[in-house]
Enzyme design. Structure first.
Site, short mmCIF file in Angstrom:
data_model
loop_
_atom_site.label_atom_id
_atom_site.label_comp_id
_atom_site.label_asym_id
_atom_site.label_seq_id
_atom_site.Cartn_x
_atom_site.Cartn_y
_atom_site.Cartn_z
N GLU A 1 -8.91 7.57 -50.81
CA GLU A 1 -9.97 6.58 -50.92
C GLU A 1 -11.00 6.99 -51.97
O GLU A 1 -11.02 8.13 -52.44
CB GLU A 1 -10.67 6.39 -49.57
N ASP B 1 -16.39 2.90 -43.43
CA ASP B 1 -15.10 2.87 -44.12
C ASP B 1 -14.59 1.44 -44.15
O ASP B 1 -14.52 0.78 -43.10
CB ASP B 1 -14.10 3.78 -43.40
N GLU C 1 2.50 4.27 -45.42
CA GLU C 1 3.14 3.30 -46.31
C GLU C 1 4.30 3.92 -47.09
O GLU C 1 5.34 3.28 -47.27
CB GLU C 1 2.11 2.74 -47.29
N LYS D 1 -9.42 8.66 -36.19
CA LYS D 1 -10.08 8.85 -37.48
C LYS D 1 -11.20 9.90 -37.43
O LYS D 1 -11.53 10.49 -38.46
CB LYS D 1 -10.72 7.52 -37.93
N ASP E 1 -9.56 10.13 -45.78
CA ASP E 1 -9.85 9.80 -44.39
C ASP E 1 -8.61 10.11 -43.56
O ASP E 1 -7.79 9.23 -43.27
CB ASP E 1 -10.24 8.33 -44.28
N THR F 1 -13.03 13.75 -42.02
CA THR F 1 -12.94 12.98 -43.26
C THR F 1 -13.41 13.90 -44.38
O THR F 1 -14.53 14.42 -44.33
CB THR F 1 -13.81 11.72 -43.22
N GLN G 1 -4.19 6.31 -33.29
CA GLN G 1 -4.79 5.06 -33.77
C GLN G 1 -4.08 3.84 -33.19
O GLN G 1 -4.73 2.88 -32.76
CB GLN G 1 -4.74 5.03 -35.30
N HIS H 1 -2.53 -2.43 -49.38
CA HIS H 1 -2.54 -1.57 -48.20
C HIS H 1 -2.60 -2.40 -46.92
O HIS H 1 -1.84 -2.15 -45.97
CB HIS H 1 -3.73 -0.62 -48.26
N GLU I 1 -5.42 9.21 -46.15
CA GLU I 1 -5.82 7.95 -46.76
C GLU I 1 -6.59 8.29 -48.02
O GLU I 1 -7.70 8.84 -47.95
CB GLU I 1 -6.66 7.10 -45.81
N ARG J 1 -2.00 8.50 -36.80
CA ARG J 1 -1.51 7.13 -36.64
C ARG J 1 -1.06 6.85 -35.21
O ARG J 1 -1.16 5.69 -34.75
CB ARG J 1 -0.35 6.88 -37.61
#
Length: 408
Positions: free
Chosen positions: A189, A114, A347, A241, A221, A245, A228, A121, A187, A225
């Site tokens: 992607e 990844d 975000e 993570k 993904d 996924t 993380q 971002h 996420e 948070r």
């Protein structure tokens, strides 16, 4: 005749017209997992239509390993079958309504990487996680940053998202606590599926991208948070993570994306020669849409990505690491400059400090149990058509109860 001359009744806005022909693995009540191609509201059963056992394996890997000449030959054959009415009697028995199929993970993934390729971002995350510091790390403009993910946690779209448990530590706490993540995120992607392996010790140059990569899919993904933030220094993402996924079931061939190719944004920093992809036009004009409970909350633009997939593959292999058939590498979160173009709730809510509002005024930050997230994407096709990537979805379910250890 309709939609590029097909004898099939294809709506002009299908997204799965003859310009696309994405590959996937499907099953029905009476058919084991096998390779299919989506066209309109149907799936063409390649095992039945071609009689080739390569399409009966339950994964795309064996076909992808055959390389670009085989990919092009099958694409030409299927296009001919679906445009020339002389083939209708042969092909029609092998068309299955898409509504009647179950989709599976399209490839057996050996390695998953990844990346972190959206400047918007990366700058947003830097400002949220490291306020008062430079938003980008010193290496960001010089190389495509990435991490090796957990291939065993990849699952097809629709797989439930079990809220992960783990350690987290709030800044004001003296010690970490353990429990379900309270900052579960998405996420949005784009993923790239390797067909032809490379040779160990031999880097793949940027100009050889299409010699190795078969096609493109969507990736979510899922990210915890809080886990993380506590674990990622100094070695980066791990349990925040690796719990899941999600991957879309249809892989759109690169051959379908010629009209979507574009130059990446201008870069202010010169790259080293092995990353110089000037003139190759491996930026892609994809428009993603993120929906929460069916409501559109973001439209991330992939054409704003700073690093292209050709550069990602070149960097992934520059040290001699090899890619294998079925390997997947993903772009990292896709975000644009606007608030409504951010591809993560981190975000969209600015780390939870600025909740975003749904249409009914409900403020939201991170994912709640019962939430369903769907990521879709389209790209321009030839003649004003649109190429659809389908969708990657997931619904959050509560964390599993963990029984206390048995002692004595």
């Amino acid at each position: 005749m309709s939609h590029s001359g097909s004898w099939l009744d294809l709506a002009d806005d299908t997204g799965f017209g003859l310009e696309n022909l994405p590959h996937g693995i499907f099953s029905t009540a009476d058919r084991a997992p096998r390779t299919g191609i989506a066209v309109g509201g149907w799936v063409l059963d390649l095992a039945g239509a071609t009689g080739d056992p390569v399409h009966t394996t339950g994964t795309l890997n064996a076909f992808l390993a055959a390389g670009p000449p085989a990919w092009a030959a099958l694409r030409a054959q299927v296009t001919d079958w679906l445009t020339d009415p002389a083939h209708r009697d042969h092909v029609q028995p092998h068309l299955v309504p898409r509504a009647d199929v179950t989709m599976h993970l399209p490839v057996q993934v050996g390695d998953y990487v990844d990346f972190y390729s959206s400047r918007h971002h990366a700058e947003n995350v830097g400002r949220i996680f490291r306020p008062g510091s430079a938003p980008l790390t010193p290496n960001w403009e010089h190389l495509p940053i990435g991490y090796h993910g957990r291939a065993g946690s990849l699952a097809v779209s629709g797989t439930p998202v079990v809220r992960p448990r783990g350690q987290r530590k709030a800044p004001a706490d003296d010690l970490p606590t353990f429990g379900p993540s309270t900052r579960l995120d998405i996420e949005a992607e784009v993923g790239f599926v390797v067909g032809v392996p490379s040779t160990p010790g031999t880097p793949v140059p940027v100009g050889a991208f299409a010699d190795h990569v078969f096609g493109v899919c969507l990736v979510n993904d899922w990210s915890a948070r809080d886990l993380q933030a506590w674990e990622y220094v100094p070695l980066g993402p791990f349990l925040g993570k690796s719990f899941l996924t999600s991957v879309s079931p249809w892989v759109v061939p690169l051959a379908a994306l010629e009209a979507a190719r574009t130059d990446p944004p201008a870069r202010g920093t010169a790259v080293l020669p092995y990353l110089d992809d000037a003139g190759l036009r491996w930026g892609l004009d994809l428009t993603l849409e993120v929906r929460l409970g069916g409501e559109l909350v973001a439209t991330p633009p992939f054409d704003q990505m700073y690093w292209t997939p050709a550069q990602q593959l070149a960097h992934l292999t520059v040290n001699g690491a090899a890619v294998r058939t079925g390997d997947l590498f993903a772009s990292g979160t896709v975000s644009g400059p606007g608030r409504d173009q951010r591809g993560s709730f981190l975000e969209l809510s600015w780390g939870g400090a600025e909740p975003f509002a749904l249409a009914d005024g409900t403020p939201r930050t991170f994912l709640e149990d019962g939430d369903e997230v769907a990521v879709t994407a389209t790209a321009p096709g030839p003649g004003g058509t649109r190429i659809s990537f389908g969708e990657v979805t997931g619904t959050v379910v509560p964390a599993l109860e963990v029984a206390p250890p048995v002692t004595g």
